[in-house]
Scaffold this motif. Sequence first.
Motif, PDB file in Angstrom:
ATOM      1  N   LEU A  19       0.823  -1.207   0.000  1.00 36.78           N
ATOM      2  CA  LEU A  19       0.000   0.000   0.000  1.00 36.78           C
ATOM      3  C   LEU A  19       0.861   1.263   0.000  1.00 36.78           C
ATOM      4  CD1 LEU A  19      -2.860  -1.054   2.445  1.00 36.78           C
ATOM      5  CD2 LEU A  19      -2.948  -0.916  -0.062  1.00 36.78           C
ATOM      6  N   ALA A  20       1.952   1.246   0.727  1.00 34.23           N
ATOM      7  CA  ALA A  20       2.857   2.402   0.745  1.00 34.23           C
ATOM      8  C   ALA A  20       3.464   2.622  -0.636  1.00 34.23           C
ATOM      9  CB  ALA A  20       3.947   2.210   1.792  1.00 34.23           C
ATOM     10  N   LEU A  21       3.901   1.561  -1.254  1.00 32.02           N
ATOM     11  CA  LEU A  21       4.525   1.643  -2.574  1.00 32.02           C
ATOM     12  C   LEU A  21       3.545   2.179  -3.619  1.00 32.02           C
ATOM     13  CD1 LEU A  21       7.161   0.959  -4.067  1.00 32.02           C
ATOM     14  CD2 LEU A  21       6.276  -1.347  -4.397  1.00 32.02           C
ATOM     15  N   VAL A  22       2.343   1.631  -3.625  1.00 32.20           N
ATOM     16  CA  VAL A  22       1.325   2.086  -4.583  1.00 32.20           C
ATOM     17  C   VAL A  22       0.922   3.529  -4.274  1.00 32.20           C
ATOM     18  CG1 VAL A  22      -1.061   1.749  -5.363  1.00 32.20           C
ATOM     19  CG2 VAL A  22       0.461  -0.208  -5.129  1.00 32.20           C
ATOM     20  N   GLY A  23       0.702   3.821  -3.008  1.00 31.24           N
ATOM     21  CA  GLY A  23       0.270   5.166  -2.627  1.00 31.24           C
ATOM     22  C   GLY A  23       1.295   6.241  -2.926  1.00 31.24           C
ATOM     23  N   GLU A  24       2.562   5.919  -2.750  1.00 32.19           N
ATOM     24  CA  GLU A  24       3.621   6.911  -2.944  1.00 32.19           C
ATOM     25  C   GLU A  24       4.023   7.066  -4.410  1.00 32.19           C
ATOM     26  OE1 GLU A  24       6.721   5.551  -0.346  1.00 32.19           O
ATOM     27  OE2 GLU A  24       5.482   5.846   1.436  1.00 32.19           O
ATOM     28  N   ASP A  25       4.019   5.982  -5.174  1.00 35.62           N
ATOM     29  CA  ASP A  25       4.555   6.035  -6.533  1.00 35.62           C
ATOM     30  C   ASP A  25       3.612   5.504  -7.613  1.00 35.62           C
ATOM     31  OD1 ASP A  25       7.056   7.045  -5.645  1.00 35.62           O
ATOM     32  OD2 ASP A  25       7.696   5.026  -5.106  1.00 35.62           O
ATOM     33  N   GLY A  26       3.028   4.346  -7.390  1.00 29.20           N
ATOM     34  CA  GLY A  26       2.332   3.646  -8.466  1.00 29.20           C
ATOM     35  C   GLY A  26       1.003   4.216  -8.888  1.00 29.20           C
ATOM     36  N   LEU A  27       0.205   4.651  -7.941  1.00 28.91           N
ATOM     37  CA  LEU A  27      -1.153   5.064  -8.271  1.00 28.91           C
ATOM     38  C   LEU A  27      -1.183   6.282  -9.188  1.00 28.91           C
ATOM     39  CD1 LEU A  27      -4.061   4.256  -7.894  1.00 28.91           C
ATOM     40  CD2 LEU A  27      -4.146   5.692  -5.864  1.00 28.91           C
ATOM     41  N   ALA A  28      -0.284   7.205  -9.011  1.00 31.24           N
ATOM     42  CA  ALA A  28      -0.261   8.388  -9.871  1.00 31.24           C
ATOM     43  C   ALA A  28      -0.012   7.990 -11.332  1.00 31.24           C
ATOM     44  CB  ALA A  28       0.809   9.371  -9.395  1.00 31.24           C
ATOM     45  N   ILE A  29       0.876   7.027 -11.540  1.00 37.66           N
ATOM     46  CA  ILE A  29       1.153   6.560 -12.900  1.00 37.66           C
ATOM     47  C   ILE A  29      -0.071   5.840 -13.454  1.00 37.66           C
ATOM     48  CG2 ILE A  29       2.664   5.150 -14.349  1.00 37.66           C
ATOM     49  CD1 ILE A  29       4.760   5.372 -12.043  1.00 37.66           C
ATOM     50  N   GLN A  30      -0.665   4.962 -12.649  1.00 38.06           N
ATOM     51  CA  GLN A  30      -1.842   4.221 -13.096  1.00 38.06           C
ATOM     52  C   GLN A  30      -2.988   5.163 -13.459  1.00 38.06           C
ATOM     53  OE1 GLN A  30      -1.937   1.562  -9.581  1.00 38.06           O
ATOM     54  NE2 GLN A  30      -2.272  -0.057 -11.097  1.00 38.06           N
ATOM     55  N   ARG A  31      -3.263   6.120 -12.610  1.00 35.98           N
ATOM     56  CA  ARG A  31      -4.391   7.032 -12.856  1.00 35.98           C
ATOM     57  C   ARG A  31      -4.191   7.832 -14.134  1.00 35.98           C
ATOM     58  NH1 ARG A  31      -6.894   9.491  -7.295  1.00 35.98           N
ATOM     59  NH2 ARG A  31      -8.005   7.591  -6.781  1.00 35.98           N
ATOM     60  N   ALA A  78       9.812   0.836 -14.700  1.00 37.63           N
ATOM     61  CA  ALA A  78      10.777   0.893 -13.595  1.00 37.63           C
ATOM     62  C   ALA A  78      10.123   0.551 -12.261  1.00 37.63           C
ATOM     63  CB  ALA A  78      11.409   2.282 -13.536  1.00 37.63           C
ATOM     64  N   PHE A  79       8.855   0.928 -12.115  1.00 39.51           N
ATOM     65  CA  PHE A  79       8.130   0.705 -10.859  1.00 39.51           C
ATOM     66  C   PHE A  79       7.681  -0.741 -10.685  1.00 39.51           C
ATOM     67  CE2 PHE A  79       3.923   0.407  -8.844  1.00 39.51           C
ATOM     68  CZ  PHE A  79       4.233   0.869  -7.566  1.00 39.51           C
ATOM     69  N   LEU A  80       7.225  -1.374 -11.746  1.00 40.01           N
ATOM     70  CA  LEU A  80       6.561  -2.674 -11.689  1.00 40.01           C
ATOM     71  C   LEU A  80       7.357  -3.768 -10.975  1.00 40.01           C
ATOM     72  CD1 LEU A  80       3.921  -4.034 -12.370  1.00 40.01           C
ATOM     73  CD2 LEU A  80       4.826  -4.546 -14.635  1.00 40.01           C
ATOM     74  N   PRO A  81       8.650  -3.931 -11.196  1.00 41.93           N
ATOM     75  CA  PRO A  81       9.374  -4.995 -10.482  1.00 41.93           C
ATOM     76  C   PRO A  81       9.329  -4.850  -8.960  1.00 41.93           C
ATOM     77  CG  PRO A  81      10.661  -4.227 -12.336  1.00 41.93           C
ATOM     78  CD  PRO A  81       9.489  -3.291 -12.204  1.00 41.93           C
ATOM     79  N   ARG A  82       9.281  -3.626  -8.475  1.00 43.62           N
ATOM     80  CA  ARG A  82       9.186  -3.401  -7.021  1.00 43.62           C
ATOM     81  C   ARG A  82       7.854  -3.926  -6.490  1.00 43.62           C
ATOM     82  NH1 ARG A  82       9.757   2.737  -6.943  1.00 43.62           N
ATOM     83  NH2 ARG A  82       9.429   2.490  -4.713  1.00 43.62           N
ATOM     84  N   LEU A  83       6.821  -3.747  -7.271  1.00 48.47           N
ATOM     85  CA  LEU A  83       5.491  -4.210  -6.889  1.00 48.47           C
ATOM     86  C   LEU A  83       5.386  -5.729  -7.024  1.00 48.47           C
ATOM     87  CD1 LEU A  83       2.855  -2.783  -6.030  1.00 48.47           C
ATOM     88  CD2 LEU A  83       2.136  -2.925  -8.404  1.00 48.47           C
ATOM     89  N   GLN A  84       5.877  -6.256  -8.128  1.00 48.18           N
ATOM     90  CA  GLN A  84       5.795  -7.695  -8.389  1.00 48.18           C
ATOM     91  C   GLN A  84       6.523  -8.515  -7.332  1.00 48.18           C
ATOM     92  OE1 GLN A  84       7.306  -7.527 -12.403  1.00 48.18           O
ATOM     93  NE2 GLN A  84       5.270  -7.857 -13.276  1.00 48.18           N
ATOM     94  N   ALA A  85       7.540  -7.954  -6.726  1.00 43.27           N
ATOM     95  CA  ALA A  85       8.294  -8.669  -5.689  1.00 43.27           C
ATOM     96  C   ALA A  85       7.433  -8.997  -4.480  1.00 43.27           C
ATOM     97  CB  ALA A  85       9.510  -7.839  -5.270  1.00 43.27           C
ATOM     98  N   LEU A  86       6.326  -8.303  -4.307  1.00 42.32           N
ATOM     99  CA  LEU A  86       5.446  -8.515  -3.151  1.00 42.32           C
ATOM    100  C   LEU A  86       4.270  -9.440  -3.459  1.00 42.32           C
ATOM    101  CD1 LEU A  86       5.280  -4.816  -1.922  1.00 42.32           C
ATOM    102  CD2 LEU A  86       6.772  -6.640  -1.069  1.00 42.32           C
ATOM    103  N   ILE A  87       4.054  -9.773  -4.725  1.00 38.10           N
ATOM    104  CA  ILE A  87       2.857 -10.504  -5.158  1.00 38.10           C
ATOM    105  C   ILE A  87       3.150 -11.995  -5.299  1.00 38.10           C
ATOM    106  CG2 ILE A  87       1.167 -10.758  -7.026  1.00 38.10           C
ATOM    107  CD1 ILE A  87       1.577  -7.764  -7.617  1.00 38.10           C
ATOM    108  N   GLU A  88       2.263 -12.819  -4.748  1.00 37.29           N
ATOM    109  CA  GLU A  88       2.340 -14.276  -4.879  1.00 37.29           C
ATOM    110  C   GLU A  88       1.467 -14.793  -6.025  1.00 37.29           C
ATOM    111  OE1 GLU A  88       4.006 -16.693  -3.090  1.00 37.29           O
ATOM    112  OE2 GLU A  88       5.071 -15.214  -1.899  1.00 37.29           O
TER     113      GLU A  88
END
Length: 104
Positions: A19-31, A78-88
Amino acid sequence: MLYEMRTYRLKTGAVPAYLALVGEDGLAIQRQHLGTLVGYFHSEIGRLNEIVHIWAYSDLNDRDARRAALAADPRWQAFLPRLQALIEEMENKILKPAPFSPLG
């Protein structure tokens, strides 16, 4: 109108970091690319360590174009690998509202 519901099962204990990662960096790109965010949730009871987010699109062509633009963005790449590392596990559903749905 259709809705894409993406469900991610995270590594145990990874919800706060995700949630911190998405809130700080990812969501702005997605939106910027995906448009209308209907909701972003995490599980509290039941199957734990799950994230669910729902995006609205006018149709499948709209979704395809928006997802392609997101995938092509160097910031997302650049962001996606940081997120994928947390997903099972991941699950994706396309939902069509019933005629009487308030989100139709």
